[in-house]
Motif scaffolding. Structure first.
Motif, PDB file in Angstrom:
ATOM      1  N   LEU A  42     -39.392 -31.684  20.064  1.00  0.00           N
ATOM      2  CA  LEU A  42     -39.536 -30.546  19.159  1.00  0.00           C
ATOM      3  C   LEU A  42     -38.393 -29.561  19.350  1.00  0.00           C
ATOM      4  N   ALA A  43     -37.999 -29.362  20.599  1.00  0.00           N
ATOM      5  CA  ALA A  43     -36.889 -28.436  20.870  1.00  0.00           C
ATOM      6  C   ALA A  43     -35.607 -28.916  20.217  1.00  0.00           C
ATOM      7  N   ASP A  44     -35.382 -30.240  20.241  1.00  0.00           N
ATOM      8  CA  ASP A  44     -34.185 -30.782  19.588  1.00  0.00           C
ATOM      9  C   ASP A  44     -34.192 -30.464  18.097  1.00  0.00           C
ATOM     10  N   GLU A  45     -35.363 -30.598  17.462  1.00  0.00           N
ATOM     11  CA  GLU A  45     -35.454 -30.345  16.022  1.00  0.00           C
ATOM     12  C   GLU A  45     -35.241 -28.877  15.682  1.00  0.00           C
ATOM     13  N   LEU A  46     -35.742 -28.006  16.538  1.00  0.00           N
ATOM     14  CA  LEU A  46     -35.719 -26.583  16.220  1.00  0.00           C
ATOM     15  C   LEU A  46     -34.514 -25.857  16.797  1.00  0.00           C
ATOM     16  N   THR A  47     -33.743 -26.550  17.630  1.00  0.00           N
ATOM     17  CA  THR A  47     -32.541 -25.927  18.168  1.00  0.00           C
ATOM     18  C   THR A  47     -31.458 -25.936  17.105  1.00  0.00           C
ATOM     19  N   PRO A  48     -30.911 -24.789  16.757  1.00  0.00           N
ATOM     20  CA  PRO A  48     -29.893 -24.744  15.693  1.00  0.00           C
ATOM     21  C   PRO A  48     -28.673 -25.558  16.075  1.00  0.00           C
ATOM     22  N   PRO A  49     -28.115 -26.326  15.126  1.00  0.00           N
ATOM     23  CA  PRO A  49     -26.904 -27.105  15.419  1.00  0.00           C
ATOM     24  C   PRO A  49     -25.703 -26.187  15.591  1.00  0.00           C
ATOM     25  N   HIS A  50     -24.830 -26.539  16.521  1.00  0.00           N
ATOM     26  CA  HIS A  50     -23.589 -25.782  16.701  1.00  0.00           C
ATOM     27  C   HIS A  50     -22.503 -26.399  15.834  1.00  0.00           C
ATOM     28  N   GLU A  51     -21.484 -25.640  15.618  1.00  0.00           N
ATOM     29  CA  GLU A  51     -20.396 -26.092  14.750  1.00  0.00           C
ATOM     30  C   GLU A  51     -19.829 -27.423  15.218  1.00  0.00           C
ATOM     31  N   ASP A  52     -19.665 -27.574  16.558  1.00  0.00           N
ATOM     32  CA  ASP A  52     -19.008 -28.764  17.051  1.00  0.00           C
ATOM     33  C   ASP A  52     -19.945 -29.953  17.173  1.00  0.00           C
ATOM     34  N   SER A  53     -21.249 -29.755  16.860  1.00  0.00           N
ATOM     35  CA  SER A  53     -22.189 -30.858  16.966  1.00  0.00           C
ATOM     36  C   SER A  53     -22.397 -31.561  15.646  1.00  0.00           C
ATOM     37  N   ALA A  54     -21.870 -30.995  14.581  1.00  0.00           N
ATOM     38  CA  ALA A  54     -22.053 -31.618  13.275  1.00  0.00           C
ATOM     39  C   ALA A  54     -21.162 -32.846  13.157  1.00  0.00           C
ATOM     40  N   GLU A  55     -21.601 -33.793  12.284  1.00  0.00           N
ATOM     41  CA  GLU A  55     -20.787 -34.977  12.085  1.00  0.00           C
ATOM     42  C   GLU A  55     -19.425 -34.574  11.507  1.00  0.00           C
ATOM     43  N   GLY A  56     -19.434 -33.762  10.463  1.00  0.00           N
ATOM     44  CA  GLY A  56     -18.183 -33.244   9.909  1.00  0.00           C
ATOM     45  C   GLY A  56     -17.238 -34.336   9.438  1.00  0.00           C
ATOM     46  N   ARG A  57     -16.073 -33.930   9.019  1.00  0.00           N
ATOM     47  CA  ARG A  57     -15.065 -34.880   8.578  1.00  0.00           C
ATOM     48  C   ARG A  57     -14.193 -35.286   9.763  1.00  0.00           C
ATOM     49  N   LEU A  58     -13.775 -36.536   9.751  1.00  0.00           N
ATOM     50  CA  LEU A  58     -12.960 -37.061  10.828  1.00  0.00           C
ATOM     51  C   LEU A  58     -11.480 -36.868  10.520  1.00  0.00           C
ATOM     52  N   SER A  59     -10.738 -36.557  11.572  1.00  0.00           N
ATOM     53  CA  SER A  59      -9.289 -36.544  11.420  1.00  0.00           C
ATOM     54  C   SER A  59      -8.806 -37.993  11.408  1.00  0.00           C
ATOM     55  N   ALA A  60      -7.584 -38.214  10.979  1.00  0.00           N
ATOM     56  CA  ALA A  60      -7.030 -39.570  10.933  1.00  0.00           C
ATOM     57  C   ALA A  60      -7.028 -40.192  12.328  1.00  0.00           C
ATOM     58  N   TYR A  61      -6.704 -39.368  13.348  1.00  0.00           N
ATOM     59  CA  TYR A  61      -6.688 -39.879  14.721  1.00  0.00           C
ATOM     60  C   TYR A  61      -8.092 -40.287  15.165  1.00  0.00           C
ATOM     61  N   GLU A  62      -9.089 -39.425  14.870  1.00  0.00           N
ATOM     62  CA  GLU A  62     -10.464 -39.735  15.258  1.00  0.00           C
ATOM     63  C   GLU A  62     -10.953 -41.003  14.569  1.00  0.00           C
ATOM     64  N   ALA A  63     -10.687 -41.115  13.283  1.00  0.00           N
ATOM     65  CA  ALA A  63     -11.134 -42.293  12.531  1.00  0.00           C
ATOM     66  C   ALA A  63     -10.530 -43.565  13.120  1.00  0.00           C
ATOM     67  N   GLU A  64      -9.244 -43.503  13.466  1.00  0.00           N
ATOM     68  CA  GLU A  64      -8.577 -44.673  14.050  1.00  0.00           C
ATOM     69  C   GLU A  64      -9.178 -45.030  15.409  1.00  0.00           C
ATOM     70  N   LYS A  65      -9.472 -43.999  16.213  1.00  0.00           N
ATOM     71  CA  LYS A  65     -10.037 -44.237  17.539  1.00  0.00           C
ATOM     72  C   LYS A  65     -11.428 -44.870  17.445  1.00  0.00           C
ATOM     73  N   TRP A  66     -12.278 -44.318  16.571  1.00  0.00           N
ATOM     74  CA  TRP A  66     -13.625 -44.888  16.427  1.00  0.00           C
ATOM     75  C   TRP A  66     -13.536 -46.342  15.981  1.00  0.00           C
ATOM     76  N   GLN A  67     -12.640 -46.639  15.042  1.00  0.00           N
ATOM     77  CA  GLN A  67     -12.504 -48.014  14.566  1.00  0.00           C
ATOM     78  C   GLN A  67     -12.028 -48.948  15.681  1.00  0.00           C
TER      79      GLN A  67
END
Length: 909
Positions: free
Chosen positions: A427-452
């Motif tokens: 329940l705490a996970d659901e009700l804890t507000p997300p922080h800016e850096d925890s969002a999925e957000g858009r990937l940079s070209a470097y990040e996308a390449e690394k994940w792949q």
């Protein structure tokens, strides 16, 4: 026109209230005709709002059908009420409106809506905004009965969210008649200068019609009512004053205001205070005070109940009302949670499971049809998500909380000591507000390449590991508990052990690890970090027929090295031929023992035949030590339950050969037999429990923590998700593994806030069988498939495995596992073929013996392999098999009973 013939008239019409209730009931069941828009009944008459142009004859005919012919007088236009003497009537008035008339009154979030409209049987209008302003999260605790621990858990959650997120929480005591939070606050020494009642009165009297003035007035007082990061808004300024509020939440709903004005105003108040989470402790029961909060689908609604019948029935009834009035229609609407409290794990196990199923089913009814993964590649994944996200939380009885202290700080200390907060983590996970850096957000070209790149590494490594028969067995060994027990128990002697495991549990992998090390001392050193006092070569006697590539080379090299050391010639590599030929004739137990010992001697490079095998091995034992290892028995003995010769041969290997080796002075010869668990049970009828219990410490069992460890180990070895350098995968706790694997699959099977299951629980449930096990082969197959699919359609996910890829990978794993099981165990394959021939409408779980008959042998082999479980005469099937076999789930599985039965059967082994 609506069918009216199935509508029963009311038994009695004493007053206008009975008339009102009957038309309310008809509206809730959607039995109003299309031309009827509103019904307004009062002591002096009934007004029916109908569409202009409706024939009055049709109206009167419908009224006679729903109220009874003798209750209507069309000539006088009245409804006749019950009366012992003089006549009592309610005049009827018809008001005509156009179809697009905008003057119809709007509905309000109330349990007992005073306005009867044709929409009464439909959900309330959804809030205009999908979320509360400024991303504020709002949660509410409610209980049908008092004294169930509602306030206790609400306070505990407020403390947990404030501590974890380091964000302030606004906690509101909305229980005007039993203000527990307010009393805690006063006992702590806080006076409480501003209350919930004050806030209601201020927003009610707002000249501008909004909450701005009330929020402005409340702020300076609430700033001084903060305790440990929690702003407390007591029910009343004087906690000794309690009773119904002068201003109720429904009084706030003046024209022009949102129907959800109260919750939106509380969110505004939290934002002004710098809090990002609101928690509301509501009054027990079906109170109109709680209605505006519970009927707002944007609120995270938590329903607390004990296992008592009245509490459960009331809670289920309330949940059913929410399913009708305020379901979670939007993807952003949180799924309600049930919290079961005050039960004993041992005494109430079956009752808790029954209650969990009832509550879970009711909550599942609140989730919209499109939620829970229903839009994913296969409908079955949606069923699994709904099962998980609607499952109640459980907070067992804790005597430490029986007599709570009065003050807030003391209550907090008691909660910490009692570990109550652990129950509320989800329940705490659901009700804890997300922080800016925890969002999925858009990937940079470097990040996308690394994940792949990392996905490719993971897929490649998992592919190699899922088929050790043909893969590379080099590299580190994952030291499981079973391997550690084996190495630790035989530091000063050589092992004579049976190692059991389900198909895909890693038998062949650990067999290859032994062969790779070639010597017992080296194997023990790799597992324990320190070698054994005795040493001996590893002598492979029997290997799976499908070994190929480097795996076969590893076994052949170990065999040749052992034969050279033991002074023999080249090792015999054709034991299959000797065993197969022996199975064609009848033998005594002694003859079978001699046949097996012949295989051992020949593997050591010694010339031997059955009549001389004991003498040859005794001569070897007098001069040397050796550890014989066997794997691949399934190739030679596929059906010991149907073939007595196969059963005899296996039984002698598992018992007589072990006894003969143990009888040698000093035990210079060891033996490790890898065998599928159900095969061992079949080979030892009537005695498998006692015999296998001796070896249970070495059994290859993969429960949740070890399965997570295997995933983390694989990702680390693949260099796709390296484990933190200051920690070790092999000694990490489950919490450490879970935190690390968030980068593997995220927190949820979807974006944060979506109505999806938590990824880790989804993974564990999806791949588990009904022996409570997850097999390594399935884990590696899943990782390989999901990584490959994620690379094909990566999206913007900041995680290795995309949710859609995980859904698709489960179906692929299910098909592969089902095909492999059918191929390796013919009796299981025959049952699967029969399943495929069953009509689709009967292919559901649970099923009974009438729908799909199973004989005793079929039941035993399916149960032993975790393919089915029987509870109260019904058969259930886990996801890993259900998906490929085409069964649909029509009810929530009794997981506690299934797990209990699995533990019972396991204890017998």
């Amino acid at each position: 026109m609506t069918d009216t013939f199935s509508i029963n008239p009311p038994d009695r019409l004493f007053t206008w209230v009975d008339v009102d209730e009957h038309f309310r009931s008809l509206a809730m069941r959607r039995r109003w005709p299309g031309w009827l828009r509103e019904v307004s009944a009062y002591w002096d008459g009934v007004e029916f709002t109908v569409l202009a142009g409706t024939d009055q004859g049709e109206i009167w005919a419908w009224l006679r059908s729903v109220l009874g012919r003798l209750s209507i007088d069309t000539e006088r236009a009245v409804i006749l009420l019950e009366s012992p003497d003089q006549e009592r009537v309610l005049p009827v008035v018809f008001v005509c409106v156009d179809a697009d008339d905008p003057t119809s009154a709007r509905r309000r979030p109330e349990w007992n809506e005073t306005l009867l409209t044709s929409d009464l049987g439909r959900p309330l209008p959804s809030p205009t905004a999908r979320r509360f302003a400024d991303e504020i999260t709002v949660g509410a605790f409610h209980s049908f009965k008092g004294g169930v621990g509602r306030t206790l858990h609400c306070v505990a959650l407020a403390h947990l969210v404030a501590t974890r997120s380091r964000e302030r929480v606004l906690l509101i005591d909305a229980d005007m008649e039993a203000p527990g939070v307010s009393w805690m606050m006063r006992s702590q020494g806080f006076r409480g200068e501003f209350s919930f009642a004050d806030f209601l009165a201020l927003v009610h009297g707002s000249i501008e019609g909004d909450s701005a003035e009330a929020v402005k007035i409340a702020r300076p007082y609430l700033v001084n009512q903060e305790m440990d990061g929690v702003f407390v808004l007591p029910a009343q300024r004087d906690p000794e004053k309690f009773g119904p509020p002068r201003i109720e939440p429904r009084h706030l709903l003046s024209p022009g205001r949102s129907p959800y004005f109260l919750t939106e105003s509380l969110a505004d108040l939290a934002h002004e205070l710098g809090a990002r989470t609101v928690l509301i402790d509501l009054r027990a029961g079906m109170s109109e005070t709680s209605a505006p909060v519970l009927l707002d689908p944007r609120v995270k609604r938590v329903f607390v109940t004990t296992v008592s019948d009245q509490s459960v029935r009331g809670t289920v009834r309330l949940l059913n009302e929410l399913a009708l009035r305020a379901p979670s229609l939007r993807e952003s609407d949180p799924v309600p949670t049930a919290l079961i409290t005050q039960f004993d794990d041992r005494d109430h196990e079956e009752l808790v499971e029954s209650v969990s199923n009832d509550l879970g089913d009711a909550i599942a009814g609140i989730i919209s049809p499109g939620a829970g993964g229903e839009d994913s590649a296969d409908r079955g994944t949606g069923e699994l998500s709904r099962l998980l996200i609607s499952a109640p939380l459980r907070s067992p009885f804790n005597s430490a909380l029986l007599a709570l202290p009065a003050a807030w700080g003391a209550v907090r200390t008691a909660l910490d000591r009692a570990e109550t907060l652990d129950v509320l983590e989800e329940l705490a996970d659901e009700l804890t507000p997300p922080h800016e850096d925890s969002a999925e957000g858009r990937l940079s070209a470097y990040e996308a390449e690394k994940w792949q790149r990392d996905r490719g590494r993971l897929a490649e490594f998992a592919d190699r590991m899922r088929s050790p028969e043909s893969g590379d067995v080099g590299g580190d060994l994952l030291r499981t508990d079973a391997l550690v027990h084996l190495a630790t128990a035989h530091r000063t002697d050589l092992p004579i052990e049976i190692i059991t495991g389900a198909k895909g549990s890693g038998k062949t992998f650990t067999y290859l690890m032994l062969c790779r090390n070639r010597r017992w001392q080296d194997f023990v050193k790799e597992v324990r970090g320190a070698g054994a006092e005795l040493d001996a070569p590893i002598v492979p006697v029997l290997a799976p027929r499908d070994l190929a590539g480097k795996a076969k080379e590893t076994v052949d090299t170990a065999g040749s090295a052992a034969a050279r050391e033991l002074g023999g010639a080249r090792p015999d590599t054709t034991p299959h031929d000797l065993i197969t030929e022996a199975l064609s004739r009848q033998h005594t137990d002694m003859e079978w023992r001699q046949i097996w010992l012949t295989c051992f001697a020949r593997a050591a490079g010694r010339t031997s035949y059955p009549h001389m095998a004991e003498e040859v091995l005794a001569g070897l034992a007098a001069k040397s030590r050796a550890v014989f290892v066997l794997d691949g028995l399934e190739d030679l003995f596929p059906e010991p339950h149907q073939d007595t010769r196969q059963q005899q041969a296996l039984r002698v290997l598992l018992t007589d050969c072990q006894e003969w080796l143990r009888a040698l002075r000093g035990r210079p010869l060891g033996l490790i037999v890898y065998i599928r668990r159900d095969l061992a049970q079949r080979a030892l009828p009537g005695d498998s429990g006692r015999i296998l219990a001796e070896y249970r410490n070495h059994a290859l069992r993969w429960e949740r923590t070890e399965a997570l460890r295997l995933v983390a180990w694989a990702a680390d070895r693949a260099k796709a998700l390296p484990f933190p350098r200051d920690k070790k995968v092999l000694s990490a706790t489950e919490n450490e593994l879970s935190e690390h694997l968030t980068s593997m699959w995220g927190e949820q099977m979807g974006a944060r806030g979506a109505k999806e299951a938590r990824s880790q629980e989804w993974f564990l449930t999806a791949l588990s069988d009904f022996t409570n096990q997850i097999q390594p082969r399935d884990v590696f197959r899943f990782l390989a498939e999901a990584a490959r699919l994620s690379a094909a359609e990566p999206g913007e996910w900041k995680r290795l495995l995309a949710p859609s890829a995980m859904h698709e990978a489960l179906l692929a794993c299910s098909r592969a596992k089902t095909e492999a099981m059918a191929r390796e165990i013919p009796a299981v394959g025959a049952v699967f073929e029969r399943f495929a021939g069953v009509d689709e409408d009967r292919r559901t779980v649970p099923f009974d013996s009438e729908a799909i008959p199973l004989n005793l042998d079929e039941f035993e082999i399916l149960t032993a392999n975790g393919i089915i479980a029987q509870v109260k005469g019904e058969y259930w099937m886990p996801e890993i098999y259900r998906r490929a076999l085409g069964f649909t789930a029509k009810r929530r599985p009794p997981l506690l009973s299934i797990a209990k039965e699995a533990r019972r059967r396991s204890a017998g082994l």
